[in-house]
Design a protein around this motif. Structure first.
Motif, short mmCIF file in Angstrom:
data_model
loop_
_atom_site.label_atom_id
_atom_site.label_comp_id
_atom_site.label_asym_id
_atom_site.label_seq_id
_atom_site.Cartn_x
_atom_site.Cartn_y
_atom_site.Cartn_z
N SER A 34 0.84 -1.20 0.00
CA SER A 34 0.00 0.00 0.00
C SER A 34 0.88 1.25 0.00
O SER A 34 2.06 1.20 0.34
N GLN A 35 0.27 2.36 -0.36
CA GLN A 35 1.01 3.63 -0.40
C GLN A 35 1.50 4.02 0.99
O GLN A 35 2.55 4.63 1.14
N ARG A 36 0.73 3.70 2.02
CA ARG A 36 1.15 4.03 3.40
C ARG A 36 2.40 3.27 3.78
O ARG A 36 3.29 3.81 4.43
N VAL A 37 2.49 2.00 3.39
CA VAL A 37 3.68 1.19 3.71
C VAL A 37 4.88 1.72 2.93
O VAL A 37 5.98 1.85 3.48
N ILE A 38 4.68 2.03 1.68
CA ILE A 38 5.77 2.57 0.86
C ILE A 38 6.25 3.90 1.43
O ILE A 38 7.46 4.16 1.52
N ALA A 39 5.32 4.75 1.84
CA ALA A 39 5.69 6.04 2.43
C ALA A 39 6.47 5.83 3.73
O ALA A 39 7.44 6.54 4.02
N ALA A 40 6.07 4.85 4.53
CA ALA A 40 6.77 4.56 5.79
C ALA A 40 8.17 4.01 5.52
O ALA A 40 9.12 4.35 6.22
N LEU A 41 8.31 3.18 4.50
CA LEU A 41 9.62 2.60 4.18
C LEU A 41 10.60 3.65 3.66
O LEU A 41 11.82 3.46 3.76
N GLU A 42 10.09 4.75 3.13
CA GLU A 42 10.97 5.81 2.64
C GLU A 42 11.70 6.54 3.77
O GLU A 42 12.69 7.21 3.54
N TYR A 43 11.22 6.39 5.00
CA TYR A 43 11.87 7.03 6.15
C TYR A 43 13.04 6.23 6.71
O TYR A 43 13.78 6.73 7.55
N ILE A 44 13.23 5.00 6.27
CA ILE A 44 14.27 4.14 6.84
C ILE A 44 15.67 4.71 6.66
O ILE A 44 16.43 4.77 7.63
N PRO A 45 16.09 5.15 5.46
CA PRO A 45 17.46 5.68 5.36
C PRO A 45 17.69 6.91 6.24
O PRO A 45 18.73 7.01 6.91
N SER A 46 16.73 7.81 6.30
CA SER A 46 16.89 9.00 7.13
C SER A 46 16.93 8.64 8.61
O SER A 46 17.71 9.20 9.38
N PRO A 88 17.72 18.18 0.13
CA PRO A 88 17.49 16.93 0.87
C PRO A 88 18.15 15.72 0.19
O PRO A 88 17.48 14.83 -0.33
N SER A 89 19.46 15.71 0.19
CA SER A 89 20.21 14.60 -0.39
C SER A 89 21.05 13.95 0.69
O SER A 89 21.92 14.58 1.29
N LEU A 90 20.79 12.68 0.97
CA LEU A 90 21.49 11.97 2.02
C LEU A 90 22.98 11.88 1.71
O LEU A 90 23.82 12.07 2.58
N GLY A 91 23.33 11.61 0.47
CA GLY A 91 24.73 11.52 0.08
C GLY A 91 25.48 12.82 0.27
O GLY A 91 26.61 12.84 0.78
N LEU A 92 24.86 13.93 -0.11
CA LEU A 92 25.49 15.23 0.07
C LEU A 92 25.65 15.57 1.55
O LEU A 92 26.67 16.10 1.97
N CYS A 93 24.66 15.21 2.35
CA CYS A 93 24.76 15.44 3.80
C CYS A 93 25.91 14.65 4.40
O CYS A 93 26.65 15.16 5.25
N ILE A 94 26.08 13.43 3.96
CA ILE A 94 27.19 12.60 4.47
C ILE A 94 28.52 13.22 4.08
O ILE A 94 29.44 13.32 4.90
N LEU A 95 28.64 13.64 2.82
CA LEU A 95 29.89 14.26 2.38
C LEU A 95 30.21 15.53 3.15
O LEU A 95 31.36 15.73 3.58
#
Length: 107
Positions: A34-46, A88-95
């Motif tokens: 479902s879209q709710r599960v996909i939206a929740a999974l998008e928070y995992i890397p952050s 909002p780029s995780l890679g850029l934030c890490i660098l």
């Protein structure tokens, strides 16, 4: 510890790691999420990144070495937060975070 014990522990660890990764993937393959599960999974890397950063920012053991070692991660986090707000780029934030931390350790 003997070599036999080492290899048994290594094999059990590898098997558990594989099962923890493979079982959910196999169980969910071919199923529509479902879209709710996909939206929740998008928070995992952050969330994982935030957990790693917060464990360094608020580590009480660093204060035993002095004030500068304790403030070093906080000073490195400040430009990283600014970059995260702009792009909002995780890679850029890490660098930016690693680069700033590296430069501050030279001081």
């Amino acid at each position: 510890m003997s070599w036999t014990s080492f290899w048994v522990i290594c094999a059990v660890t590898a098997a558990c790691n594989f099962l923890c990764r493979a079982v959910p993937m196999l169980a969910l393959s071919g199923k529509r999420l479902s879209q709710r599960v996909i939206a929740a999974l998008e928070y995992i890397p952050s969330a994982a990144f935030a957990a790693l950063v917060m464990s360094d920012l608020f580590n009480p053991a660093t204060f035993a070495a002095g004030l500068w070692p304790a403030l070093l991660p906080v000073c490195a986090a400040a430009p990283t937060v600014l970059v995260a707000l702009k792009k909002p780029s995780l890679g850029l934030c890490i660098l930016v975070g690693v680069g700033t931390y590296g430069l501050l350790t030279l001081l």
